[in-house]
Design an enzyme around this catalytic site. Structure first.
Site, PDB file in Angstrom:
ATOM      1  N   ASP A  84      11.321  33.774  44.557  1.00 37.76           N
ATOM      2  CA  ASP A  84      12.101  32.814  43.770  1.00 37.76           C
ATOM      3  C   ASP A  84      11.587  31.392  43.985  1.00 37.76           C
ATOM      4  OD1 ASP A  84      13.767  34.639  42.579  1.00 37.76           O
ATOM      5  OD2 ASP A  84      15.395  34.418  44.039  1.00 37.76           O
TER       6      ASP A  84
ATOM      7  N   GLU B 229       7.368  37.132  39.820  1.00 32.81           N
ATOM      8  CA  GLU B 229       6.594  38.371  39.987  1.00 32.81           C
ATOM      9  C   GLU B 229       5.212  38.073  40.563  1.00 32.81           C
ATOM     10  OE1 GLU B 229       8.200  40.939  39.972  1.00 32.81           O
ATOM     11  OE2 GLU B 229       9.938  40.387  38.760  1.00 32.81           O
TER      12      GLU B 229
HETATM   13 ZN   LIG Z   1      11.482  40.316  42.774  1.00 31.80          ZN
END
Ligand SMILES: [Zn+2]
Length: 705
Positions: free
Chosen positions: A608, A544
């Site tokens: 990621d 995030e």
């Molecule tokens: Zn995301």
């Protein structure tokens, strides 16, 4: 950001398939786990100086039965971490996908919410929250009452659609639908102004399709044609259920297909919709008639109860111009059919069983789900959808222990510090850009668990009238939403229900939100070891945070305003780095002939990559003064971290949903989220002694952050 086009909210969250891309040969790496004297421990530098304590995978919070020890972690780490789980797990018949983390947690949360709602529906308590959620759930569960009501709840809407003969009656019909958030033609919500992020404006967005994406109407391959044929048959059956005669139905189907195909043609693609500058066209109220002269805007805003809304942005000028052409091209009878279809289509889940079943039958075509979810599960979802912050209150009391909040705060602080260090060390960023990035990081806030102030829901709930309750809840939410236009942005407001197993970053508020729902095993457990919690929830936190600096988030500054804060050279270098990720994931093939869209999934893939790197460094930092390191069934702490990353994403899904998500989901399937991001991280190759040239240690790695 983003919402689902369907009225009752079909949630597409974060999940994945299984398949392979392995080429590398080179030195064959260890097939099983490393032993405490094995090569992987020898390479784990920080761990070699302190004593080792032997423990088990279970004790540190990992699942030994989920592993596939026969798989080679250097060829397909996802298979190594999850193969055992994949082999023994069946997708539940009422799901199109299932995961070891999201799925299992959802199942637990769902059972808890059911218990809360059943108790509330029987309770004689005067407590406002208990009464309202209890009545909402009871009305939904009362199938006999739903059958008795028949199509009466939609009769006024169908009759408004039937009356369309000119611009005035058209506006009346459209507002009747929109008032209940039945979004035909286009949709509207209050959003922060992209260039003045403290103020709310109205955003008008493309919409009005019955299929999940514009491409479903426009592609010419056999699969797409087959789905369109099935969609036509579905529209036909639904209209018959709504009382249309065989002859009327025939015209209705072709009208619906015509209008929707024309709307699809002027709609932006999902990749185009990732460009925040392109989505921002602040034309204001006075600009609307210039863009779409034949739509009765004044009547529309007046009928919605907001005649004075002035601050308006549209996500696409060509869409509204195209919509206007269509308004004059198509005759009133076509609009009657189109609007009636959207009433039936979007309200179907709250109508009698015949509608629900036919609606599900078409969902099945798209998702491959075998059975419809039990009524109680759908009613838990419906209550959560309509009254999220009421239902969350008893849930939080029962399920949210303070320890996970403190632990999450510690992790956020450490991960944020690691991103700061990364910025300091970067060789490709000039001092000015670096300083602005650091300022953005410093300004980034986070919300954990649940909102500081609960919302209220001032709409009537009748324990005997499900459809009416749903409409009242929608009408209330629309009023709440549009009432924000022209006002200050509320930074404490949540966009996600606290029991949800998910998290998000909001670029315009520059904050991250972690609902209570996700702060549970296997993402987080007070009993799990540090590397395991960091590989689980730590990776989510890092993900995030990195969204603030992915290809999309990086276009917003520290204050949430859309604007370029990058010096030209840094910007060029950043683009080259993201291009590498685009090509990497664009090469992945979840099904034969179905490739991932590297541009659609770019932001998530960058997040990621950054997420796993940050979480890894945070774990190392948190363990740097440890008096002893643990070796769990032969796995070093570094290896435990990576196993936790893998096992948080173990997933199975139907072929149909894989196909659909490859078209519409900005997230890559879990297998590629794991293998794609870990194969870019040198620390992974080191931990598992993967030789260069193996799939998990490619010669060319993509590093953005
Ligand atoms: Zn995301």
């Amino acid at each position: 950001m983003g919402r689902s086009g369907r009225w009752t909210g079909v949630i597409v969250a974060l999940l994945a398939p299984a398949c392979g891309s392995s080429t590398g040969s080179a030195v064959s790496p260890p097939a099983g786990p490393a032993t405490s004297t094995g090569p992987s421990l020898a390479t784990a530098a920080p761990e070699s100086r302190v004593p080792h304590a032997t423990t088990t995978l279970e004790a540190v919070g990992l699942d030994p039965t989920a592993l596939d020890r026969a798989a080679d972690p250097c060829r397909d780490f996802y298979q190594f971490a999850c193969g055992g789980w994949i082999a023994k797990t069946e997708i539940p018949p009422d799901r199109s996908r299932w995961s070891r983390s999201f799925g299992e947690i959802q199942k637990r949360n769902e059972a808890e919410l059911k218990r809360i709602l059943e108790e509330a529906s029987k309770s004689k308590s005067d407590d406002v929250v208990t009464k309202k959620i209890g009545a909402y759930y009871a009305a939904c569960m009362d199938e006999a009452a739903v059958e008795r009501a028949g199509t009466k709840p939609i009769a006024p809407l169908l009759s408004a659609a039937k009356k369309v003969s000119d611009a005035r009656s058209f506006a009346a019909a459209i507002t009747a639908l929109h008032r209940g958030k039945i979004w035909a033609l286009f949709d509207m919500s209050a959003e922060p102004d992209s260039k003045n992020a403290t103020r709310m404006i109205a955003q008008l967005d493309q919409g009005g399709l019955g299929l999940p994406d514009r491409d479903y109407y426009l592609r010419d391959d056999d699969k797409s044609k087959e789905i369109r044929d099935k969609y036509r048959a579905h529209v036909e059956r639904m209209m018959k259920l709504a009382g249309f005669s065989a002859k009327e139905v025939e015209t209705a189907v072709s009208d619906v297909m015509n209008v929707e195909t024309e709307l699809a043609k002027v709609s932006k693609t999902r990749v185009e919709r990732r460009d925040p500058n392109g989505l921002y066209n602040k034309i204001d109220r006075k600009g609307l008639p210039k863009t779409a002269a034949d739509f009765p805007w004044d009547d529309y805003f007046k009928a919605l109860g907001f005649p004075d809304i002035q601050d308006v942005s549209v996500t696409s000028v060509p869409f509204f111009e195209g919509m206007n052409r269509l308004l004059t091209q198509e005759k009133p009878p076509a609009w009657r059919n189109y609007l009636a279809w959207h009433v039936v289509h979007q309200v179907a889940p709250v109508l009698p069983k015949a509608f629900v079943d036919e609606d599900f039958a078409f969902q099945q075509v798209l998702s491959g789900q075998k059975e419809i979810r039990a009524r109680w599960k759908r009613c838990v979802d419906a209550t959560d959808g309509a009254l999220p912050e009421l239902l969350a209150q008893p849930f939080i009391k029962e399920k949210f222990a303070g320890d996970s909040k403190t632990a999450a705060e510690t992790m956020v602080a450490e991960i944020s510090r690691q991103f700061g260090r990364e910025l300091d060390q970067l060789d490709w960023m000039d001092p000015k850009t670096r300083e602005r990035a650091a300022a953005k990081l410093k300004a980034m806030e986070y919300l954990i668990g649940y909102p500081s102030k609960w919302k209220t829901y001032d709409c009537d709930v009748d324990p005997k009238a499900f459809a009416r309750n749903v409409m009242a809840a929608h009408a209330f939410e629309l009023k709440r939403d549009l009432g924000k236009v022209g006002k200050q942005v509320d930074r404490q407001e949540w966009q996600m229900s606290p029991p949800r197993v998910d998290a998000y970053y909001d670029a315009q508020k520059n904050h991250m939100v972690f609902p209570a729902g996700i702060l549970q095993p296997p993402f987080y457990s007070a009993k799990a070891a540090v590397p395991v919690n960091l590989g689980g929830i730590g990776m989510v936190v890092g993900h995030e945070l990195t969204h603030g600096f992915d290809d999309e988030g990086s276009q917003f500054a520290a204050d949430g305003n859309l604007g370029n804060w990058w010096e030209p050279q840094a910007s060029e270098r950043f683009k080259a780095k993201t291009q590498c990720v685009d090509e990497q994931y664009g090469g992945y093939e979840p099904l034969p002939g179905v490739k991932l869209n590297g541009k659609l999934t770019l932001g998530e893939n960058v997040a990621d990559g950054g997420g796993v790197m940050l979480a890894f460094r945070a774990y190392r930092e948190m363990r740097k003064n440890a008096h002893e390191v643990s070796v769990a069934d032969g796995f070093s702490e570094d290896q435990q971290f990576f196993l936790a990353v893998g096992q948080a994403w173990c997933n199975k899904q139907t072929e149909q949903i894989t196909r659909m998500l490859a078209q519409v989901d900005p997230h890559s399937p879990p297998k590629f989220r794991v293998n794609g991001s870990l194969s870019n991280l040198p620390e992974f190759a080191q931990a598992f002694s993967c030789a260069e040239g193996t799939p998990m240690h490619p010669a060319k790695a993509c590093k953005v952050w």
